[in-house]
Design an enzyme around this catalytic site. Structure first.
Site, mmCIF file in Angstrom:
data_model
loop_
_atom_site.group_PDB
_atom_site.id
_atom_site.type_symbol
_atom_site.label_atom_id
_atom_site.label_comp_id
_atom_site.label_asym_id
_atom_site.label_seq_id
_atom_site.Cartn_x
_atom_site.Cartn_y
_atom_site.Cartn_z
ATOM 1 N N GLU A 91 0.812 -1.199 0.000
ATOM 2 C CA GLU A 91 0.000 0.000 0.000
ATOM 3 C C GLU A 91 0.849 1.255 0.000
ATOM 4 O O GLU A 91 1.981 1.277 0.478
ATOM 5 C CB GLU A 91 -0.950 0.010 1.197
ATOM 6 C CG GLU A 91 -2.054 -1.008 1.012
ATOM 7 C CD GLU A 91 -3.188 -0.840 2.001
ATOM 8 O OE1 GLU A 91 -3.120 0.055 2.857
ATOM 9 O OE2 GLU A 91 -4.141 -1.618 1.912
ATOM 10 N N CYS A 111 7.923 -7.873 5.906
ATOM 11 C CA CYS A 111 9.148 -7.386 6.534
ATOM 12 C C CYS A 111 9.744 -8.504 7.376
ATOM 13 O O CYS A 111 9.017 -9.239 8.050
ATOM 14 C CB CYS A 111 8.854 -6.174 7.407
ATOM 15 S SG CYS A 111 10.338 -5.417 8.126
ATOM 16 N N CYS A 115 9.607 -6.412 14.329
ATOM 17 C CA CYS A 115 9.380 -5.571 15.506
ATOM 18 C C CYS A 115 8.069 -5.976 16.176
ATOM 19 O O CYS A 115 7.061 -6.213 15.511
ATOM 20 C CB CYS A 115 9.336 -4.102 15.109
ATOM 21 S SG CYS A 115 10.898 -3.487 14.442
ATOM 22 N N CYS A 118 4.792 -3.994 15.386
ATOM 23 C CA CYS A 118 4.481 -3.756 13.972
ATOM 24 C C CYS A 118 3.824 -4.993 13.375
ATOM 25 O O CYS A 118 4.422 -6.075 13.354
ATOM 26 C CB CYS A 118 5.751 -3.414 13.202
ATOM 27 S SG CYS A 118 5.473 -3.155 11.440
ATOM 28 N N GLY A 165 8.047 -2.822 5.004
ATOM 29 C CA GLY A 165 9.413 -3.269 4.749
ATOM 30 C C GLY A 165 10.481 -2.412 5.404
ATOM 31 O O GLY A 165 10.237 -1.295 5.867
ATOM 32 N N GLU A 166 11.690 -2.956 5.460
ATOM 33 C CA GLU A 166 12.889 -2.264 5.926
ATOM 34 C C GLU A 166 13.662 -1.827 4.687
ATOM 35 O O GLU A 166 14.280 -2.651 4.003
ATOM 36 C CB GLU A 166 13.725 -3.197 6.795
ATOM 37 C CG GLU A 166 15.163 -2.769 7.045
ATOM 38 C CD GLU A 166 15.318 -1.376 7.623
ATOM 39 O OE1 GLU A 166 15.881 -0.504 6.919
ATOM 40 O OE2 GLU A 166 14.890 -1.153 8.774
ATOM 41 N N SER A 197 13.429 5.593 6.378
ATOM 42 C CA SER A 197 13.301 5.134 7.758
ATOM 43 C C SER A 197 13.931 3.754 7.891
ATOM 44 O O SER A 197 13.728 2.887 7.037
ATOM 45 C CB SER A 197 11.822 5.063 8.141
ATOM 46 O OG SER A 197 11.670 4.552 9.449
ATOM 47 N N SER A 219 13.936 4.107 13.620
ATOM 48 C CA SER A 219 12.912 3.539 14.501
ATOM 49 C C SER A 219 13.591 3.087 15.789
ATOM 50 O O SER A 219 14.142 1.989 15.857
ATOM 51 C CB SER A 219 12.229 2.353 13.805
ATOM 52 O OG SER A 219 11.519 2.799 12.670
ATOM 53 N N LEU A 220 13.524 3.925 16.797
ATOM 54 C CA LEU A 220 14.270 3.676 18.031
ATOM 55 C C LEU A 220 13.438 2.877 19.034
ATOM 56 O O LEU A 220 13.781 1.755 19.390
ATOM 57 C CB LEU A 220 14.714 5.005 18.642
ATOM 58 C CG LEU A 220 15.697 4.932 19.798
ATOM 59 C CD1 LEU A 220 16.989 4.257 19.384
ATOM 60 C CD2 LEU A 220 15.974 6.330 20.357
ATOM 61 N N HIS A 221 12.386 3.465 19.558
ATOM 62 C CA HIS A 221 11.340 2.787 20.343
ATOM 63 C C HIS A 221 11.755 2.298 21.726
ATOM 64 O O HIS A 221 10.908 1.805 22.474
ATOM 65 C CB HIS A 221 10.740 1.618 19.550
ATOM 66 C CG HIS A 221 10.302 1.997 18.180
ATOM 67 N ND1 HIS A 221 9.358 2.984 17.944
ATOM 68 C CD2 HIS A 221 10.698 1.557 16.962
ATOM 69 C CE1 HIS A 221 9.176 3.111 16.639
ATOM 70 N NE2 HIS A 221 9.985 2.275 16.024
ATOM 71 N N ASN A 303 -1.222 1.941 17.351
ATOM 72 C CA ASN A 303 -2.520 1.407 16.958
ATOM 73 C C ASN A 303 -2.513 -0.095 17.233
ATOM 74 O O ASN A 303 -1.877 -0.867 16.509
ATOM 75 C CB ASN A 303 -2.794 1.684 15.481
ATOM 76 C CG ASN A 303 -3.250 3.109 15.260
ATOM 77 O OD1 ASN A 303 -4.255 3.540 15.811
ATOM 78 N ND2 ASN A 303 -2.495 3.853 14.465
ATOM 79 N N CYS A 346 -1.165 4.578 11.414
ATOM 80 C CA CYS A 346 -0.036 3.737 11.789
ATOM 81 C C CYS A 346 -0.500 2.323 12.119
ATOM 82 O O CYS A 346 -1.359 2.124 12.972
ATOM 83 C CB CYS A 346 0.661 4.361 12.993
ATOM 84 S SG CYS A 346 2.039 3.403 13.617
#
Length: 376
Positions: A91, A111, A115, A118, A165-166, A197, A219-221, A303, A346
């Site tokens: 998408e 992906c 994570c 995700c 994806g990464e 990203s 993407s730290l998180h 989300n 998200c």
């Protein structure tokens, strides 16, 4: 074999034209027709020699992805689902603002990073997209929207590689796509307005800085290795000290003077005052203890989806967390949710379609891309 000309940046297209016995300026003309004017029919390309047009008909095509569906949000967000074959789909989301139009693009079907927060990672990895499949998302959206808005002016001013994806695990085809986006004969986008990203593929961050430095979002998180190992499994290979060093190296090449750190707010997991303080300690310079990282934080409301076992931080918690970072001198924003009503926010995008006739019900069930931060 017929070549898809969307697979080439300008240098690649010049090589292709040379193989046909044509000079580089013909590649430039052809590149402009494809990307600036959205032409697919070689007979439309009136300033190309007829002999070249006839050659191209035998060995080349401009073949974008096939759109399966389109959904329009009340807030102006548009989401397209594209067929990439073998039961897979990706998408693309257009987010309009008063001062910019941002397109969120996918780089892989699925992906492999996995994570925890995700849903793309929970779906698993199908395959890398090609350069043409990445660029096709921009080609289709740009020229579709120009027709819709009845304009010849550029509609998309920002691109974020933040869909499925990464991107840095599909590096060899990502870079030609980025170069086509930046090329003045293509889309002419600013390096500051194209963002890649990554979850932290350190060697490829270094290569991107050398090969095609654009804006970078990480993407730290999590502020510690123990927590990030659990949320972002790639951290076990490239722990935080290596990631922070790579961020500092990237800044030497970056078009912006900061790295954006994306941080998904997870209730009771990474959203407490001690987590905020650990982030401050991670990125702020400490006397006698090395450099910090010039950065800004983008806090992302989570989300939820059932397989994650996670829930969203409360608005009050997010506000307090942002205030703590801001008080420490770190620029901090909270990502504005867009496209909720069409599942384009998200973690709400569909990525698999084995039955086109039932795509919308599958989209409601399979919430798989993290659409992250939209840069200014």
């Amino acid at each position: 074999m017929t070549a898809n000309l969307l697979d080439f940046d300008l240098d690649g297209l010049a090589v292709f034209c040379e193989q046909l016995g044509e000079k580089r300026f013909r590649a430039t003309q052809l590149f402009r027709w494809i990307h600036q004017k959205g032409a697919q029919d070689f007979d439309q390309m009136s300033d190309l020699a007829k002999s070249l047009r006839e050659k191209l008909k035998t060995c080349a095509q401009v073949q974008p992805l096939t759109p399966i569906s389109r959904h329009d949000s009340a807030d102006g967000t548009i989401k397209w689902l594209f067929d990439v074959g073998h039961g897979d789909a990706v998408e693309t989301v257009f987010i309009p603002e008063d001062d910019r139009g941002t397109l969120c693009i996918s780089s892989q079907a699925g992906c492999a990073v996995g994570c925890r927060f995700c849903s793309t990672g929970h779906q698993g990895f199908s395959r890398n997209l090609t350069t043409g499949e990445i660029l096709s998302q921009l080609w289709f959206a740009e020229h579709t929207l120009r027709k819709q808005f009845n304009t010849t002016e550029r509609v998309i001013s920002n691109v974020v590689m933040m869909g499925m994806g990464e991107p840095l695990q599909n590096y060899s085809v990502l870079v030609p796509a980025l170069r086509a986006m930046l090329d003045d004969h293509g889309y002419g986008l600013s390096r500051r307005r194209v963002t890649v990203s990554t979850s932290g593929v350190v060697p490829m961050m270094d290569r991107l800085g050398e090969d095609c430095p654009v804006a970078l979002a990480v993407s730290l998180h999590a502020p510690t290795d123990a927590l990030r190992d659990n949320l972002v499994p790639l951290n076990r290979k490239y722990p935080l000290h290596e990631l922070m060093d790579a961020c500092r190296r990237y800044l030497a090449h970056a078009p912006r003077d900061f790295i954006t750190f994306e941080y998904c707010m997870l209730d009771g997991v990474n959203d407490q005052p001690e987590h905020a303080q650990a982030l401050i300690d991670l990125v702020k310079p400490k006397r006698g203890a090395g450099e910090g990282v010039s950065c800004k934080f983008n806090l992302i409301p989570f989300n939820p989806f059932p397989a994650s076992g996670l829930t969203r931080s409360s608005a009050a918690t997010v506000k307090a967390f942002a205030a703590q970072l801001s008080e420490a001198g770190i620029i901090t924003t909270v990502r504005k949710t867009r496209g909720d009503d069409i599942d384009a926010a998200c973690g709400q995008l569909a990525g698999d379609v084995k039955d086109r006739t039932d795509v919308d019900s599958r989209m409601a069930k399979q919430r798989v891309i993290a659409l992250k931060q939209v840069p200014s």
